[in-house]
Design a protein around this motif. Structure first.
Motif, PDB file in Angstrom:
ATOM      1  N   GLY A  34      12.693   4.670  11.345  1.00 14.90           N
ATOM      2  CA  GLY A  34      13.048   3.962  10.017  1.00 14.90           C
ATOM      3  C   GLY A  34      11.686   3.729   9.660  1.00 14.90           C
ATOM      4  O   GLY A  34      10.788   4.556   9.595  1.00 14.90           O
ATOM      5  N   SER A  35      11.653   2.557   8.679  1.00 16.28           N
ATOM      6  CA  SER A  35      10.479   2.344   7.905  1.00 16.28           C
ATOM      7  C   SER A  35      10.389   3.120   6.653  1.00 16.28           C
ATOM      8  O   SER A  35      11.228   3.912   6.366  1.00 16.28           O
ATOM      9  CB  SER A  35       9.048   2.690   8.491  1.00 16.28           C
ATOM     10  N   CYS A  36       9.570   2.541   5.644  1.00 19.69           N
ATOM     11  CA  CYS A  36       9.664   3.312   4.468  1.00 19.69           C
ATOM     12  C   CYS A  36       9.182   4.732   4.290  1.00 19.69           C
ATOM     13  O   CYS A  36       9.539   5.370   3.459  1.00 19.69           O
ATOM     14  CB  CYS A  36       8.596   2.405   3.324  1.00 19.69           C
ATOM     15  N   THR A  37       8.631   5.131   5.603  1.00 18.85           N
ATOM     16  CA  THR A  37       8.208   6.624   5.605  1.00 18.85           C
ATOM     17  C   THR A  37       9.700   7.488   5.959  1.00 18.85           C
ATOM     18  O   THR A  37       9.463   8.733   5.278  1.00 18.85           O
ATOM     19  CB  THR A  37       7.234   6.732   6.555  1.00 18.85           C
ATOM     20  N   SER A  54       0.794  -1.301   0.039  1.00 18.75           N
ATOM     21  CA  SER A  54      -0.085   0.085   0.065  1.00 18.75           C
ATOM     22  C   SER A  54       0.846   1.259  -0.001  1.00 18.75           C
ATOM     23  O   SER A  54       0.339   2.534  -0.272  1.00 18.75           O
ATOM     24  CB  SER A  54      -1.029   0.007   1.076  1.00 18.75           C
ATOM     25  N   HIS A  55       2.113   1.124   0.287  1.00 16.06           N
ATOM     26  CA  HIS A  55       2.914   2.450   0.550  1.00 16.06           C
ATOM     27  C   HIS A  55       3.920   2.641  -1.081  1.00 16.06           C
ATOM     28  O   HIS A  55       4.490   3.347  -1.115  1.00 16.06           O
ATOM     29  CB  HIS A  55       3.899   2.533   1.657  1.00 16.06           C
ATOM     30  N   THR A  56       3.342   1.985  -2.015  1.00 15.91           N
ATOM     31  CA  THR A  56       3.856   1.866  -3.301  1.00 15.91           C
ATOM     32  C   THR A  56       3.929   3.644  -3.599  1.00 15.91           C
ATOM     33  O   THR A  56       4.753   4.143  -4.490  1.00 15.91           O
ATOM     34  CB  THR A  56       3.178   1.126  -4.283  1.00 15.91           C
ATOM     35  N   ALA A  93      15.218  -3.157   6.714  1.00 20.91           N
ATOM     36  CA  ALA A  93      14.148  -3.867   6.391  1.00 20.91           C
ATOM     37  C   ALA A  93      13.013  -3.404   7.155  1.00 20.91           C
ATOM     38  O   ALA A  93      13.242  -2.152   8.086  1.00 20.91           O
ATOM     39  CB  ALA A  93      14.393  -5.191   7.003  1.00 20.91           C
ATOM     40  N   CYS A  94      11.714  -3.681   7.009  1.00 22.26           N
ATOM     41  CA  CYS A  94      10.619  -3.391   7.698  1.00 22.26           C
ATOM     42  C   CYS A  94      10.433  -3.692   8.925  1.00 22.26           C
ATOM     43  O   CYS A  94      10.276  -2.776   9.873  1.00 22.26           O
ATOM     44  CB  CYS A  94       9.325  -3.889   6.959  1.00 22.26           C
ATOM     45  N   GLY A  95      10.894  -4.729   9.490  1.00 19.60           N
ATOM     46  CA  GLY A  95      11.330  -5.219  10.739  1.00 19.60           C
ATOM     47  C   GLY A  95      10.138  -4.722  11.651  1.00 19.60           C
ATOM     48  O   GLY A  95       9.022  -5.292  12.085  1.00 19.60           O
TER      49      GLY A  95
END
Ligand code: MIC
Ligand code: SF4
Length: 641
Positions: free
Chosen positions: A296-299, A121-123, A357-359
Motif C-alpha cells: 500500500g502507501s501513496c506509491t 513531500s509526495h505531492t 490510510a498511510c498507517g
C-alpha cells in the motif's frame, strides 16, 4: 521561439516573478493545494493568522489520512478542527477513511497543466497526470491558499527518455528504483525530472504516478509526465473528461540533461536498508527470509497494484511465518476490489486488510518484530521509520511483495508473472466523503472553529540578532532525514502542539537535545545544528524547522541541505548555512562554542560569515534570494507579516 518541454510549458504559464533565463528563483501561481492532517493543522492555523476570509485557489483539499489511529483524543480533535476550518474557509474536506491524499487527489482533482502545492513531500504524484505538483511546508501552502506565489529554484530539467516496454512481472516501482540507483537521494536539488519518449505511452496513469511519487526520494523539485491519450482515457474513466488538456513536449524540446532507460531491460529492483537510494536487484536477495510484507502507501495502492497482488495470491495462502498487511489507497480502489472478487481472494489468502490510510508507511501501526525483514511497497525505508529500529526494511514492487508472500522468502516476480491489469474503462465514482464541495472557494461565513486542547497556537520567531554566541548543540552525519529531526510514528499526535512536540526533536539521535537547547536558550546562547551532506531529506514536515525554532535554534551549518527543508528553515527564521570548505565540518565537535559575530550583517551582505570555534576558524556561507534574506532577518514568514 524555443522548443519547450512539458515542465517549462506549465511553469511559464504560471510565472508571476522572475525570469528563468537569468534569475535563480521563480515565483509561480498555484492553482490547487492539498494538505494532510499531520501537516494540515499547522498550515490552517497559519492561514487563519493571515486573516484572509476564504481560500483563493481554484481548489484546496484537506485530507485526513496520516493520524487515523485515534488512541487518545488528540487525533480526533485535529480532525474536528480541520473539518471546521474547511467549512469556514471554502476548503474541500476529505473525511478520515476516504483514502490517502495523493491517490485521492489523482483520482478526483489532479488536472493536467495546472500547479498543485501540497504540504506533503509526495505531492509530485500529480505529475502522473501532467501537473507541476510540488511538496512544501505548511506555511507555504497557507500563503498559496491566501493567493500568494510559491517560490522554486529556477529548475534544470532532465529528460528521462523511456523506450520499449516492461516485461511481465516488472512494474513502475522497478523503473523509479532504477532511476534512484542511477541518481541517488542527494545531489538532485533544483532539478525537475521529465519522463518522455515512446515508452511513456506503455505506462498507465497509476504507474506514472508511482514514478512521479518517488521522485521525492531523489530530492528533485518535482517529476512530470506528458498529458496524452493515456491521461485522456484515465480522466474520462474518472468521469472528468472535461479536465483533459494535451500537454506534450515540442519536437526537439531542449533539456539540461538526458538519460535513457530501455523499459524492456528493467529488472525487478529493491531498495535495501536504510535508504531508498540503496538499490539492488531482487535477484541478488532471492531466498532471503522475510517476516513481514506490507502493501500500500501513496506509491503503490491503486486498483492496478492491489488487483495485481490479488492475481498472484489467487487460490493460494501466504506463508505461515510471514504476516501480510494491505492498505488500499482509496474507497474507489476498495469498491473495485470488492466487485471483482479481489477482496475475497486477499482475505482468503490470509492478508490483513487495513484502513485506507498511510498507517504502516509512517510507522503508525504494524511495526515489525525486533530484527525483522519487512518488504514494503512504500517509498521510504529510513532506519526506525517502521517503528522498529532493528527492522530491515526493503522497498519493493507489489509484484515482488506478492510473489514473496507465498513462500516467506524474497522471490522474483518474473518467475511466475500474472496477467497485466487493464486500465478500467470506468471507475466507480462516489464523492460522498468529500465534504463542502458546494461551498468550495466560498466558505461558510460565521462557521465556528472547533479547537480541542491539543491544538496550541503557532509560535512566532524573533528578528535575527546582530551577533550570535552559539553552541554546536548537536553534530550529526550525512543524510539526516526529517524523521531523525522530528520523529513521526508514536509522536505524531503532537503535531498541533509545538511545545509538546518539541520535546522530541532529534529523539533518535540525542534524546537530551531538547533539554540542552532549553538550557542554552536560558543562558542566552543560540543553538546551532552541525550536519553533513543532504541534511533534511524526506518529509516536508515544517515541524522539523518550527520545533527547533521554538527551542532557540538559530542556524544550521551543513555540507548540503535539501530543498524543502531549506525552505522550511528560512520560513521559520533559521539560517541555512553551508561550510565554504566542507572539510571544516571536522573542525567542529558537538558542544563547541561558535562565535558568529556579525551574522546579521553577513545576511544583509554577501552571505559569507567567518566563524571562530575555539582555536579553529572557518567560513560558512548562505545564498539567499532577496525574499529569503528578508524572511530570515525578520525571524520567519509569520513574523514578517
Ligand atoms: C512522510 O511520508 O514522511 C510524510 C509523513 O507523509 C511526510 C509528511 C509529514 O511528515 O506529515 C511527507 O512526506 O512530507
Ligand atoms: Fe502517507 Fe506514506 Fe505517502 Fe507519506 S509516504 S503520504 S506517510 S502513504
Amino acid at each position: 521561439m524555443k522548443k519547450m518541454n512539458v515542465a517549462r510549458k506549465i511553469i511559464s504559464a504560471h510565472l508571476v516573478e522572475g525570469d528563468p533565463a537569468k534569475d535563480p528563483e521563480l515565483g509561480i501561481r498555484i492553482d490547487q493545494t492539498l494538505t494532510q492532517d499531520a501537516t494540515g493543522t499547522m498550515a490552517y492555523l497559519q492561514f487563519e493568522s493571515m486573516g484572509v476570509p476564504r481560500v483563493k485557489t481554484e481548489i484546496s483539499v484537506s485530507y485526513v489520512d496520516h493520524n487515523t489511529v485515534q488512541i487518545g483524543f488528540e487525533n480526533a480533535d485535529d480532525h474536528d478542527f480541520l473539518q471546521s476550518i474547511a467549512k469556514k474557509y471554502g476548503v474541500v474536506y476529505s473525511k478520515c477513511g476516504n483514502g490517502i491524499c495523493h491517490q485521492l487527489h489523482l483520482e478526483r482533482f489532479g488536472k493536467p497543466g495546472t500547479t498543485l502545492l501540497g504540504s506533503d513531500s509526495h505531492t509530485p504524484t500529480g505529475g502522473g497526470v501532467g501537473q507541476i505538483a510540488i511538496g512544501a511546508g505548511g506555511i507555504d501552502i497557507a500563503v498559496a491558499m491566501a493567493g500568494g506565489a510559491f517560490h522554486i529554484p529556477t529548475p534544470k530539467v532532465r529528460a528521462i527518455v523511456l523506450k520499449g516496454k516492461l516485461r511481465k512481472g516488472v512494474s513502475a516501482k522497478d523503473v523509479i528504483l532504477t532511476v534512484l540507483k542511477k541518481f541517488g537521494t542527494k545531489g538532485n536539488v533544483g532539478w525537475i525530472f521529465e519522463y518522455t519518449g515512446p515508452g511513456v505511452a506503455t505506462l498507465d496513469v497509476p504507474s506514472r504516478a508511482t514514478i512521479a511519487n518517488m521522485g521525492a526520494e531523489l530530492g528533485v523539485t518535482t517529476s512530470v509526465f506528458p498529458s496524452d491519450s493515456v491521461t485522456r482515457q484515465f480522466l474520462a474513466a474518472q468521469g472528468r473528461a472535461k479536465d483533459f488538456v494535451k500537454i506534450v513536449a515540442d519536437k526537439g524540446a531542449e533539456y539540461d540533461d538526458v538519460f535513457e532507460i530501455d523499459l524492456a531491460k528493467v529488472e525487478p529492483m529493491m531498495a535495501a536498508p536504510h535508504s531508498p537510494g540503496n538499490v539492488v536487484t531482487v535477484k541478488s536477495k532471492k531466498g532471503l527470509r522475510v517476516n513481514q510484507i506490507m502493501i500500500g502507501s501513496c506509491t503503490n495502492s491503486s486498483y492496478r497494484d492491489i488487483r495485481t497482488v490479488a492475481l498472484y495470491l489467487k487460490g493460494k495462502h501466504v506463508a505461515d511465518d510471514v504476516e501480510v498487511g494491505i492498505a488500499c489507497g482509496s474507497r474507489q480502489v476498495v469498491n473495485m476490489l470488492a466487485k471483482d472478487g479481489s477482496l475475497a481472494i486477499l482475505h482468503a489468502a490470509g492478508c490483513r486488510m487495513l484502513e485506507n490510510a498511510c498507517g504502516f508507511c509512517i510507522g503508525a501501526h504494524m511495526s515489525p518484530r525486533t530484527g525483522a525483514v519487512s518488504l514494503r511497497t512504500n517509498n521510504r525505508n529510513f532506519e526506525g521509520r517502521s517503528g522498529t529500529k532493528s527492522a530491515q526494511v526493503y522497498l519493493v514492487s507489489p509484484e515482488t511483495a506478492a510473489a514473496s508472500a507465498l513462500t516467506g522468502r524474497v522471490e522474483l516476480p518474473t518467475d511466475k508473472p500474472v496477467k497485466a491489469v487493464p486500465s478500467p474503462k470506468k471507475f466507480p465514482i462516489d464523492d460522498a466523503m468529500f465534504l463542502y464541495r458546494k461551498t468550495a472557494g466560498k466558505g461558510v461565513k460565521g462557521a465556528a472553529i472547533t479547537r480541542g486542547p491539543n491544538i496550541a497556537p503557532v509560535p512566532k520567531g524573533e528578528p535575527l540578532a546582530k551577533d550570535i554566541k552559539g553552541v554546536a548543540t548537536i553534530k550529526v552525519g550525512d543524510k539526516i532525514t526529517t524523521d531523525h529531526i522530528m520523529p513521526a510514528g508514536a509522536r505524531l499526535k503532537f503535531r498541533s502542539n509545538i511545545p509538546q512536540y518539541a520535546k522530541f526533536v532529534f529523539e533518535p539521535c540525542d534524546p537530551d537535545f531538547h533539554d540542552k537547547c532549553m538550557a542554552n536558550k536560558e543562558a542566552g546562547l543560540a543553538n546551532v545544528i552541525i550536519a553533513g551532506e543532504s541534511y533534511g531529506q524526506g518529509s516536508s514536515r515544517e515541524h522539523a524547522a518550527l520545533c527547533p525554532m521554538y527551542l532557540g535554534v538559530k542556524a544550521v551549518i551543513a555540507k548540503s541541505i535539501e530543498r524543502i527543508h531549506r525552505a522550511n528553515l528560512i520560513n521559520f527564521g533559521i539560517v541555512p548555512f553551508v561550510f565554504e570548505n566542507p572539510a571544516d565540518y571536522d573542525k567542529v565537535r558537538a558542544g563547541a562554542s561558535l562565535d558568529m559575530r556579525g551574522i546579521r550583517a553577513a545576511i544583509e551582505g554577501d552571505g559569507r560569515l567567518p566563524v571562530k570555534c575555539g582555536k579553529e576558524s572557518f567560513v560558512i556561507r548562505t545564498s539567499l534570494s532577496g525574499r529569503e534574506k528578508h524572511l530570515v532577518l525578520c525571524g520567519g514568514l509569520l513574523a514578517s507579516l
